[in-house]
Structures are given as C-alpha cells and as structure tokens.
Design a protein around this motif. Structure first.
Motif, mmCIF file in Angstrom:
data_model
loop_
_atom_site.group_PDB
_atom_site.id
_atom_site.type_symbol
_atom_site.label_atom_id
_atom_site.label_comp_id
_atom_site.label_asym_id
_atom_site.label_seq_id
_atom_site.Cartn_x
_atom_site.Cartn_y
_atom_site.Cartn_z
ATOM 1 N N ASN A 209 67.432 71.079 -106.782
ATOM 2 C CA ASN A 209 67.572 71.096 -108.235
ATOM 3 C C ASN A 209 68.071 72.444 -108.748
ATOM 4 O O ASN A 209 68.826 72.507 -109.720
ATOM 5 C CB ASN A 209 66.243 70.741 -108.901
ATOM 6 C CG ASN A 209 65.895 69.265 -108.742
ATOM 7 O OD1 ASN A 209 66.681 68.501 -108.189
ATOM 8 N ND2 ASN A 209 64.725 68.876 -109.209
ATOM 9 N N HIS B 171 61.927 71.080 -118.454
ATOM 10 C CA HIS B 171 62.928 71.966 -119.038
ATOM 11 C C HIS B 171 64.339 71.441 -118.795
ATOM 12 O O HIS B 171 65.198 71.473 -119.685
ATOM 13 C CB HIS B 171 62.805 73.375 -118.434
ATOM 14 C CG HIS B 171 61.605 74.140 -118.886
ATOM 15 N ND1 HIS B 171 61.293 74.320 -120.217
ATOM 16 C CD2 HIS B 171 60.629 74.794 -118.177
ATOM 17 C CE1 HIS B 171 60.188 75.041 -120.319
ATOM 18 N NE2 HIS B 171 59.766 75.337 -119.096
ATOM 19 N N GLN B 172 64.578 70.952 -117.583
ATOM 20 C CA GLN B 172 65.911 70.450 -117.240
ATOM 21 C C GLN B 172 66.273 69.235 -118.085
ATOM 22 O O GLN B 172 67.420 69.090 -118.527
ATOM 23 C CB GLN B 172 65.965 70.118 -115.748
ATOM 24 C CG GLN B 172 67.363 69.981 -115.180
ATOM 25 C CD GLN B 172 67.370 69.995 -113.662
ATOM 26 O OE1 GLN B 172 66.327 70.135 -113.015
ATOM 27 N NE2 GLN B 172 68.539 69.882 -113.070
ATOM 28 N N ALA B 173 65.300 68.371 -118.335
ATOM 29 C CA ALA B 173 65.542 67.180 -119.152
ATOM 30 C C ALA B 173 65.884 67.553 -120.592
ATOM 31 O O ALA B 173 66.573 66.811 -121.295
ATOM 32 C CB ALA B 173 64.319 66.273 -119.130
ATOM 33 N N GLN B 174 65.448 68.726 -121.028
ATOM 34 C CA GLN B 174 65.701 69.194 -122.389
ATOM 35 C C GLN B 174 66.871 70.195 -122.440
ATOM 36 O O GLN B 174 67.059 70.884 -123.446
ATOM 37 C CB GLN B 174 64.432 69.834 -122.956
ATOM 38 C CG GLN B 174 63.281 68.854 -123.094
ATOM 39 C CD GLN B 174 61.947 69.550 -123.380
ATOM 40 O OE1 GLN B 174 61.908 70.724 -123.733
ATOM 41 N NE2 GLN B 174 60.857 68.821 -123.211
ATOM 42 N N ASN B 175 67.646 70.262 -121.345
ATOM 43 C CA ASN B 175 68.791 71.169 -121.240
ATOM 44 C C ASN B 175 68.413 72.640 -121.404
ATOM 45 O O ASN B 175 69.219 73.450 -121.868
ATOM 46 C CB ASN B 175 69.876 70.794 -122.261
ATOM 47 C CG ASN B 175 70.557 69.493 -121.927
ATOM 48 O OD1 ASN B 175 70.859 69.224 -120.762
ATOM 49 N ND2 ASN B 175 70.794 68.664 -122.929
ATOM 50 N N GLN B 176 67.210 72.978 -120.999
ATOM 51 C CA GLN B 176 66.749 74.369 -121.022
ATOM 52 C C GLN B 176 66.944 74.939 -119.613
ATOM 53 O O GLN B 176 66.009 75.112 -118.841
ATOM 54 C CB GLN B 176 65.292 74.442 -121.469
ATOM 55 C CG GLN B 176 65.068 73.913 -122.881
ATOM 56 C CD GLN B 176 63.600 73.742 -123.224
ATOM 57 O OE1 GLN B 176 62.721 73.806 -122.354
ATOM 58 N NE2 GLN B 176 63.316 73.514 -124.495
ATOM 59 N N SER B 177 68.206 75.202 -119.286
ATOM 60 C CA SER B 177 68.572 75.520 -117.909
ATOM 61 C C SER B 177 67.937 76.809 -117.403
ATOM 62 O O SER B 177 67.493 76.883 -116.247
ATOM 63 C CB SER B 177 70.101 75.615 -117.780
ATOM 64 O OG SER B 177 70.690 74.381 -118.100
ATOM 65 N N LYS C 27 76.160 73.672 -112.268
ATOM 66 C CA LYS C 27 76.486 73.322 -113.649
ATOM 67 C C LYS C 27 77.062 74.506 -114.410
ATOM 68 O O LYS C 27 77.971 74.351 -115.227
ATOM 69 C CB LYS C 27 75.233 72.803 -114.358
ATOM 70 C CG LYS C 27 75.452 72.384 -115.801
ATOM 71 C CD LYS C 27 74.161 71.874 -116.413
ATOM 72 C CE LYS C 27 74.363 71.471 -117.873
ATOM 73 N NZ LYS C 27 73.090 70.992 -118.486
ATOM 74 N N ILE C 28 76.550 75.722 -114.142
ATOM 75 C CA ILE C 28 77.002 76.903 -114.878
ATOM 76 C C ILE C 28 78.092 77.666 -114.120
ATOM 77 O O ILE C 28 78.502 78.746 -114.526
ATOM 78 C CB ILE C 28 75.827 77.846 -115.207
ATOM 79 C CG1 ILE C 28 75.179 78.394 -113.931
ATOM 80 C CG2 ILE C 28 74.815 77.148 -116.083
ATOM 81 C CD1 ILE C 28 74.113 79.441 -114.196
ATOM 82 N N LEU D 291 71.565 73.298 -111.020
ATOM 83 C CA LEU D 291 71.688 74.167 -112.183
ATOM 84 C C LEU D 291 72.759 75.230 -111.970
ATOM 85 O O LEU D 291 73.567 75.502 -112.861
ATOM 86 C CB LEU D 291 70.337 74.828 -112.479
ATOM 87 C CG LEU D 291 69.240 73.899 -112.996
ATOM 88 C CD1 LEU D 291 67.909 74.639 -113.087
ATOM 89 C CD2 LEU D 291 69.608 73.335 -114.366
#
Length: 500
Positions: free
Chosen positions: A56, A27-33, A63-64, A60
């Motif tokens: 990890n 999910h993280q690799a696909q920007n599905q935070s 990042k937000i 996240l």
C-alpha cells in the motif's frame, strides 16, 4: 486498490502495527495520502514482514510519482510474499514508467505466470512493450486480456492506441468506438478516438470527439464570466479567442481568425508574448492581448483549437491560402555569411522539439543523425533550434551549421529568418508549422506514427501547400528518412546552383 488485512495474517503481528495499518486505510480512503504513508511506514517499522503495508505504501508512492520509492516497496512486498500478483504487476508498471522496460517485462511476466488468466496483468503486460514500440507483443497481450474481460473499456482503449501506433487507424477506430460504447464517460477513450478519426481525415467526427479534452484531468477549462461561443451569430459582437496547448498548435489554427471576422464579429486574440508580434500579421484580428495582461470587454470566448469544430471545418474546406502569417518589415535580421559557394541553397534545420512533449522521444532526432546531409555540396545550413546545446558540443555541426539561436527572441524573429531561407528541414515542431504558415518550402520529417494533423501515407499536407512530408517506413527508422531526404536535397541544391 490497496490491500486489506487478511485475518490470518494479523495473528502474531504487533497490535500497534495492525492498528496503524487500519488507520492508514482510513486515511487512504479519504485521500489523505501523507497521513496514510506515515502510518504505513510506522507499521512497517513495527512489523518488518507486513507485506500489505509495503504494498500500500508503494501504491501511494506510485500515485505521487515517486517511482523509485514505489519499486522499493513492491520489491519488499514480493520478497515477503513471492506469490503476490498485484505487487509484481504494479512493480512492472513503475519500472516501465521509469524507462526500465526489460525489468518491467520480467516483473510482469512473473505476474502472468502466477495469474495467467488475469486480464489486469495481461493489460499491464501489453503496455510495457508498447512503450518501446514492440507493438506486436502489446497487441497480442491486449487481445488475450480481452478474452478474459471483453467488457473492459480500458483494455479496448489500449488496444486501439497500439493499433493506431502501428498504422492501423481504421482498426484502432473500431476498438476505441467499442471502448466508448462500453464506458460512455471515459474521456481518455474519446480523446484517443478523436486522434484515430482525425488521422484518417474525418474532421467532422474527429473534432467533435476532440472536445472531450476538457474532461481529461490534464486539461482545465479556463473560467470566464462570458459564455463559451458555440457558433452563435457574431454580427456586432466581440469574441475572445484564447490560445491553448503548444506554439505549433496556435500557429496552425490562428488561420481561422479570418473566417471568424468574416462572420461580422470583432475578434480579440489572447496568446503568449512569444507569439504576439507574429500573430499581429494574421487576418481578422482586431486586438492582440498578451496572456496575463488585463482583458478588454467581450461577449463570448472560445479556445482556439475549438474554432474549426465550431466552423464545421472539413478536410476540403481547410483555409490553406499561404502565407497567412508574416514577420513584418520592421524585423530586419540578416543571416550570417557562411564559407560556401555563392548562390548555395539556404536550409534551416530543426532536429529536436520541446523535450517535455510526451511524444518527443519519437518525433525528435539527434544532430548526429543529420550528419549524412552535412557533406552535401552547395548547401548553407542554419540552425533554427531555440537552444543548440548539442550543436555546441558537435564539432562537425559547428563547422557546417550557423547557430541562429541568438537572433531568435520571439517567433516574429524566427519568421524573419525563415523568410530568408530557401527551405526549412524540420521534425514535427512549431518551426515546421511556422514555415508552412509563412508559405516557405518546408520538409517535415515524421515518425512512423505521426501526429494526427499529418494524416497517413500522403506526402503533401492540406494544411500547408508548401510542405512535403518524409515519413519513417518503420518505427524508429530515421536512417531511411535521412537517406531519402539527402538524395532529394542533393538534387535541389544542384538545380539551384545551375540556376544561380
């Protein structure tokens, strides 16, 4: 980068937790935070010692902008694995961003002890003291980081900014030039290089680099059907100029509409409502459009702060004739009467800018810091602060300063008040630009590392002939500035009292 699962650490952990961790990575690799965070949290619930999941999840949160949550996750990661360099380093960054700098330095120093040759850790260690103006430490850390990673454009950029903030503009320029040579598409470094060059008065190259702002993630170019004007012949054509950034920027650069009109074009100006009435007095504008209203037809469009670059402006060709703005005769606002000697010097005060401005903590001061000026004789003080909450809570200020905020509906109102004053004393805010544009005497109080438009060392401004600049001799030293202003203000007040 997120932590991956070390094979030796998967042994003994619940299979469900390991599976959730791997899902989270995908999910993280696909920007599905959101989905990634949910999986990491579930993995930690199943396996509380899962330090990779804690790290990890911290990434996240960071990042937000949920920094408290990020710190909690990093703290958990280093409790579970005390030699986790990345967790110590990232925790330091999150603490710095929260303003908890002593804790940030402690965390980053711990990371440095674990990895003394890590350029990344040293780079982070430089950013923490830089944010609290301990630039010698920051510069030393950045230079040490470059010993281990001389080809890192980001570290050269950070070093350049630290050098600029200590008044070493030429050295900063060299470091930033190195950054853009190493990574030509690094928009942040081009943006910073623009400031280093503009600060030295190099408008030719500085304004060119300034165009890189549109490649920064916090700038978004507006979408128009009409093309961007790049200097084409305007004869018989209509050009839409649209303001950007702050009110001070717009007030400073609206002077260029006269030069645009001089090229034979019909100039439309789109601006915020608060500036519309004031800008109606600017030369060369055929029509003012309030932002959000329907736009008329036009052939080209250009952001206002790109105009001087398109015109090839140099320091010696800045159009500096003032006033280039006026309040207008219809704005009749009287100053309140103060209990001071008749003929007293009328001084407008602005001590704080927009608190959302990224550099506000360096450019603004408190009302209490101005108190040495309030005891001077033969001076009537007027607050030009749009909001004066600290004035209302300051008994000395209330007794000495008239609050004009209730009369300041828009910038034309503020202009009408400024035109009645003998002097405006302001930190680097939009009112300082307004006073200069109106051709009124203005004394600008500047931090040690001021915005580029005030250049370096000089006490005058090529933008505003009536401005006088009072600079901090060292970072944070407002006391010396106020002492010098007080001495000068006292002399002016005495002279005015004798003349009147």
């Amino acid at each position: 980068m997120p932590a991956t699962l070390e094979s030796q650490n998967s042994d003994g952990r619940p299979a469900a937790a390991v599976g959730l961790f791997r899902q989270a990575l995908q999910h993280q690799a696909q920007n599905q935070s959101l989905e990634a965070a949910r999986c990491y949290a579930q993995a930690l619930h199943s396996a509380p010692d899962f330090f990779e999941a804690a790290f990890n999840l911290g990434l996240l949160f960071q990042k937000i902008g949920r920094l408290e949550g990020a710190i909690e996750c990093y703290s958990r990661a280093v409790r579970l694995r005390p030699d986790y360099v990345a967790a110590w380093s990232n925790q330091g960054l999150a603490l710095r961003d929260l303003g908890r700098n002593p804790e940030a330095v402690t965390s980053l120093e711990h990371a440095r002890r674990l990895a003394p040759a890590s350029a990344s850790v040293l780079n982070n260690l430089g950013n923490a003291p830089r944010s609290v103006w301990r630039h010698d430490e920051a510069i030393a850390a950045f230079r040490e980081a470059l010993r281990y990673d001389a080809g890192n454009a980001g570290i050269h950029e950070n070093l350049g900014n630290a050098l600029r903030e200590t008044g070493q503009a030429a050295e900063a320029e060299a470091s930033l030039e190195r950054a853009v040579k190493l990574q030509p598409d690094l928009a942040e470094a081009h943006w910073d290089l623009a400031f280093a060059r503009l600060l030295q008065g190099d408008l030719a190259q500085g304004l060119e680099e300034y165009e890189w702002r549109w490649r920064r993630p916090d700038f978004s170019r507006r979408s128009f059907g009409q093309p961007l004007w790049k200097g084409e012949d305007l004869a018989g054509r209509t050009l839409l100029v649209h303001t950007e950034q702050g009110a001070g920027d717009a007030i400073q650069f609206v002077r260029f509409t006269a030069a645009l009109a001089g090229r034979g074009g019909r100039i439309l100006l789109e601006c915020p409502r608060a500036l519309a009435a004031l800008f109606a007095s600017a030369e060369g504008i055929s029509e003012i459009i309030v932002r959000g209203d329907r736009l008329p037809g036009f052939d080209w469009q250009v952001p206002l702060l790109s105009v001087p670059h398109r015109l090839g402006t140099r320091l010696e060709t800045i159009p500096a004739r003032v006033p280039y703005l006026r309040a207008g005769a219809e704005r009749q606002i009287s100053l309140p009467t103060l209990p001071v000697r008749k003929g007293a010097l009328k001084v407008g005060l602005v001590w704080q800018g927009n608190p959302k401005h990224k550099n506000d903590r360096n450019r603004s001061i408190s009302l209490r810091q101005l108190e040495p000026l309030l005891g001077l004789n033969n001076i009537a003080y007027y607050s030009l602060q749009p909001e004066s909450s600290d004035l209302r809570s300051d008994q000395i200020g209330q007794a000495k300063i008239a609050d004009l905020s209730g009369s300041m509906g828009d910038y034309a109102d503020t202009a009408a008040l400024v035109e009645q004053l003998d002097l405006v004393l302001a930190v680097d805010t939009s009112v300082a630009h307004l006073a200069g544009a109106l051709g009124r005497p203005v004394w600008v109080l500047l931090s040690f590392a001021p915005d580029w438009r005030w250049l370096t060392e000089r006490e005058d401004s090529p933008w505003y002939p009536t401005a006088r600049l009072f600079r901090q001799p060292a970072a944070g030293d407002w006391a010396s500035v106020i002492e010098r202003v007080g001495a000068e203000l006292g002399r002016v007040a005495e002279k005015i009292a004798c003349e009147r």
